[in-house]
Design a protein around this motif. Structure first.
Motif, PDB file in Angstrom:
ATOM      1  N   ALA A  10      16.248  -6.062  22.886  1.00 49.13           N
ATOM      2  CA  ALA A  10      16.615  -7.447  23.171  1.00 49.13           C
ATOM      3  C   ALA A  10      16.913  -8.226  21.883  1.00 49.13           C
ATOM      4  O   ALA A  10      17.537  -9.281  21.926  1.00 49.13           O
ATOM      5  N   SER A  11      16.473  -7.716  20.743  1.00 51.44           N
ATOM      6  CA  SER A  11      16.658  -8.441  19.479  1.00 51.44           C
ATOM      7  C   SER A  11      18.065  -8.232  18.918  1.00 51.44           C
ATOM      8  O   SER A  11      18.461  -7.104  18.618  1.00 51.44           O
ATOM      9  N   PRO A  12      18.834  -9.325  18.741  1.00 57.03           N
ATOM     10  CA  PRO A  12      20.172  -9.184  18.174  1.00 57.03           C
ATOM     11  C   PRO A  12      20.144  -8.518  16.779  1.00 57.03           C
ATOM     12  O   PRO A  12      20.986  -7.678  16.464  1.00 57.03           O
ATOM     13  N   GLN A  51       5.888  -9.955   7.695  1.00 57.90           N
ATOM     14  CA  GLN A  51       6.826 -10.925   8.288  1.00 57.90           C
ATOM     15  C   GLN A  51       6.835 -10.813   9.832  1.00 57.90           C
ATOM     16  O   GLN A  51       7.464 -11.609  10.502  1.00 57.90           O
ATOM     17  N   HIS A  52       6.185  -9.785  10.358  1.00 60.20           N
ATOM     18  CA  HIS A  52       6.069  -9.469  11.797  1.00 60.20           C
ATOM     19  C   HIS A  52       7.377  -9.597  12.589  1.00 60.20           C
ATOM     20  O   HIS A  52       7.409 -10.174  13.686  1.00 60.20           O
ATOM     21  N   THR A  53       8.446  -9.071  12.038  1.00 58.46           N
ATOM     22  CA  THR A  53       9.732  -9.099  12.747  1.00 58.46           C
ATOM     23  C   THR A  53      10.231  -7.676  13.003  1.00 58.46           C
ATOM     24  O   THR A  53       9.832  -6.729  12.324  1.00 58.46           O
ATOM     25  N   VAL A  54      11.110  -7.577  14.000  1.00 60.09           N
ATOM     26  CA  VAL A  54      11.955  -6.395  14.126  1.00 60.09           C
ATOM     27  C   VAL A  54      13.374  -6.845  13.790  1.00 60.09           C
ATOM     28  O   VAL A  54      13.690  -8.014  14.009  1.00 60.09           O
ATOM     29  N   PRO A  55      14.183  -5.990  13.242  1.00 60.77           N
ATOM     30  CA  PRO A  55      13.943  -4.588  12.933  1.00 60.77           C
ATOM     31  C   PRO A  55      13.178  -4.402  11.618  1.00 60.77           C
ATOM     32  O   PRO A  55      13.106  -5.307  10.789  1.00 60.77           O
ATOM     33  N   ALA A  65      12.261  -4.793   5.532  1.00 58.26           N
ATOM     34  CA  ALA A  65      12.456  -5.693   6.674  1.00 58.26           C
ATOM     35  C   ALA A  65      13.810  -6.382   6.527  1.00 58.26           C
ATOM     36  O   ALA A  65      14.437  -6.329   5.472  1.00 58.26           O
ATOM     37  N   ASP A  66      14.228  -7.030   7.567  1.00 60.45           N
ATOM     38  CA  ASP A  66      15.443  -7.854   7.673  1.00 60.45           C
ATOM     39  C   ASP A  66      16.690  -6.997   7.902  1.00 60.45           C
ATOM     40  O   ASP A  66      17.062  -6.155   7.074  1.00 60.45           O
ATOM     41  N   SER A  67      17.341  -7.280   9.035  1.00 63.66           N
ATOM     42  CA  SER A  67      18.513  -6.488   9.431  1.00 63.66           C
ATOM     43  C   SER A  67      19.599  -6.462   8.354  1.00 63.66           C
ATOM     44  O   SER A  67      20.254  -5.446   8.142  1.00 63.66           O
ATOM     45  N   HIS A  68      19.795  -7.600   7.667  1.00 63.51           N
ATOM     46  CA  HIS A  68      20.879  -7.662   6.671  1.00 63.51           C
ATOM     47  C   HIS A  68      20.560  -6.756   5.490  1.00 63.51           C
ATOM     48  O   HIS A  68      21.406  -5.980   5.032  1.00 63.51           O
ATOM     49  N   ALA A  69      19.315  -6.859   5.008  1.00 64.72           N
ATOM     50  CA  ALA A  69      18.895  -6.001   3.894  1.00 64.72           C
ATOM     51  C   ALA A  69      18.935  -4.531   4.316  1.00 64.72           C
ATOM     52  O   ALA A  69      19.361  -3.653   3.547  1.00 64.72           O
ATOM     53  N   LEU A 106      23.678 -19.113  11.589  1.00 66.45           N
ATOM     54  CA  LEU A 106      24.079 -18.656  12.920  1.00 66.45           C
ATOM     55  C   LEU A 106      22.906 -18.068  13.719  1.00 66.45           C
ATOM     56  O   LEU A 106      22.684 -18.412  14.875  1.00 66.45           O
ATOM     57  N   TYR A 107      22.181 -17.186  13.096  1.00 67.72           N
ATOM     58  CA  TYR A 107      21.067 -16.519  13.781  1.00 67.72           C
ATOM     59  C   TYR A 107      19.956 -17.521  14.098  1.00 67.72           C
ATOM     60  O   TYR A 107      19.490 -17.633  15.227  1.00 67.72           O
ATOM     61  N   VAL A 108      19.581 -18.282  13.079  1.00 66.90           N
ATOM     62  CA  VAL A 108      18.423 -19.176  13.226  1.00 66.90           C
ATOM     63  C   VAL A 108      18.678 -20.268  14.263  1.00 66.90           C
ATOM     64  O   VAL A 108      17.797 -20.592  15.064  1.00 66.90           O
TER      65      VAL A 108
HETATM   66  N1  LIG Z   1      16.275 -12.366   9.514  1.00 62.91           N
HETATM   67  C1  LIG Z   1      15.584 -11.377  10.316  1.00 62.91           C
HETATM   68  C2  LIG Z   1      15.250 -11.990  11.651  1.00 62.91           C
HETATM   69  C3  LIG Z   1      14.510 -11.023  12.552  1.00 62.91           C
HETATM   70  C4  LIG Z   1      13.864 -11.730  13.706  1.00 62.91           C
HETATM   71  O1  LIG Z   1      13.679 -12.959  13.705  1.00 62.91           O
HETATM   72  N2  LIG Z   1      13.494 -10.932  14.703  1.00 62.91           N
HETATM   73  C5  LIG Z   1      12.830 -11.500  15.858  1.00 62.91           C
HETATM   74  C6  LIG Z   1      13.365 -10.836  17.110  1.00 62.91           C
HETATM   75  S1  LIG Z   1      15.014 -11.320  17.408  1.00 62.91           S
HETATM   76  C7  LIG Z   1      11.342 -11.184  15.737  1.00 62.91           C
HETATM   77  O2  LIG Z   1      10.975 -10.095  15.370  1.00 62.91           O
HETATM   78  N3  LIG Z   1      10.501 -12.175  16.052  1.00 62.91           N
HETATM   79  C8  LIG Z   1       9.088 -12.024  16.054  1.00 62.91           C
HETATM   80  C9  LIG Z   1       8.408 -12.951  15.099  1.00 62.91           C
HETATM   81  O3  LIG Z   1       9.100 -13.655  14.323  1.00 62.91           O
HETATM   82  O4  LIG Z   1       7.184 -13.003  15.127  1.00 62.91           O
HETATM   83  C10 LIG Z   1      16.447 -10.130  10.473  1.00 62.91           C
HETATM   84  O5  LIG Z   1      17.674 -10.249  10.353  1.00 62.91           O
HETATM   85  O6  LIG Z   1      15.904  -9.045  10.665  1.00 62.91           O
END
Ligand SMILES: N[C@@H](CCC(=O)N[C@@H](CS)C(=O)NCC(=O)O)C(=O)O
Length: 218
Positions: A10-12, A51-55, A65-69, A106-108
């Motif tokens: 679901a994560s862009p 940073q607790h994000t995917v991907p 971390a971070d899709s762009h990196a 755009l993303y944010v």
């Molecule tokens: N700038 C990051 C943004 C990643 C992001 O915000 N992922 C969201 C899902 S779309 C996420 O993991 N959110 C969970 C959180 O922030 O705790 C990237 O490009 O990877």
């Protein structure tokens, strides 16, 4: 050994990395992280990614971390040619600019609306947030008035970031019309022709759109 990608369809941002890996023909070991169940907040995951994000990528112990990196790293390490992330200084600077534009604007701007609906109990879309997202679409339209793809006349990793993001935000809460955004609409159609588009973007996109629809209908 194939790199691990911590991922949720679901994560862009996660989908853009998937598009990139298919474009360069790299096999990844996909590890699903279910944000709805809080898997990204487990002690084990936070140790890998504060940073607790995917991907999140783990390439033989190198964690990023971070899709762009992640995309710039993967294309630089595993890409067979340089088109997706050009080596030419100025072309690369334009791609980098678009990646930063995606990351910061755009993303944010779309993420804030999506998060308010999905996780913060909002029942409608804040008009100010919507206007700021539409401004980001207008800027993107202007990029596409100057070139065939978002960062020049060739497909680059920036297109993967933009398409996963724009189809998510426009499908969920900020519809794009051909009369207002003709270049973006034509470019999306072109991106949909990529052989890996459906598998990498459409499937997860439908899940995201379903989740937003569900929240808005309650
Ligand atoms: N700038 C990051 C943004 C990643 C992001 O915000 N992922 C969201 C899902 S779309 C996420 O993991 N959110 C969970 C959180 O922030 O705790 C990237 O490009 O990877």
């Amino acid at each position: 050994m194939a790199p691990n990608l911590y991922y949720m369809s679901a994560s862009p941002a996660a989908r853009s990395v998937d598009m990139c890996t298919k474009a360069i023909g790299l096999d990844l070991n996909i590890i699903e992280v279910d944000l709805r169940k809080g898997a990204h907040l487990s002690a084990e995951y936070l140790k890998l990614n504060p940073q607790h994000t995917v991907p999140l990528l783990d390439d033989d112990g190198f964690v990023l971390a971070d899709s762009h990196a992640i995309m710039t790293y993967l294309v630089s390490k595993y890409g067979k040619d340089e088109t997706l992330y050009p080596k030419d200084l100025k072309q690369r600077a334009i791609v980098d600019h678009r990646l930063h534009f995606d990351s910061n604007i755009l993303y944010v701007r779309g993420l804030l609306i999506g998060r308010s609906l999905l996780f913060e109990g909002a029942k409608s879309i804040d008009p100010k947030l919507l206007a700021s997202l539409e401004e980001a679409f207008s800027i993107t339209e202007q990029f596409l008035e100057r070139s065939k793809y978002v960062a020049g006349d060739q497909l680059t990793i920036a297109d993967f970031s933009f398409v996963t993001c724009i189809t998510s935000w426009s499908g969920a809460f900020a519809p794009l019309t051909e009369d207002k955004f003709p270049k973006i609409c034509a470019w999306i159609k072109k991106m949909q022709q990529l052989p890996y588009y459906r598998e990498c973007n459409q499937v997860g996109l439908d899940i995201y759109l379903g989740a937003i629809k569900d929240k808005l209908s309650k």
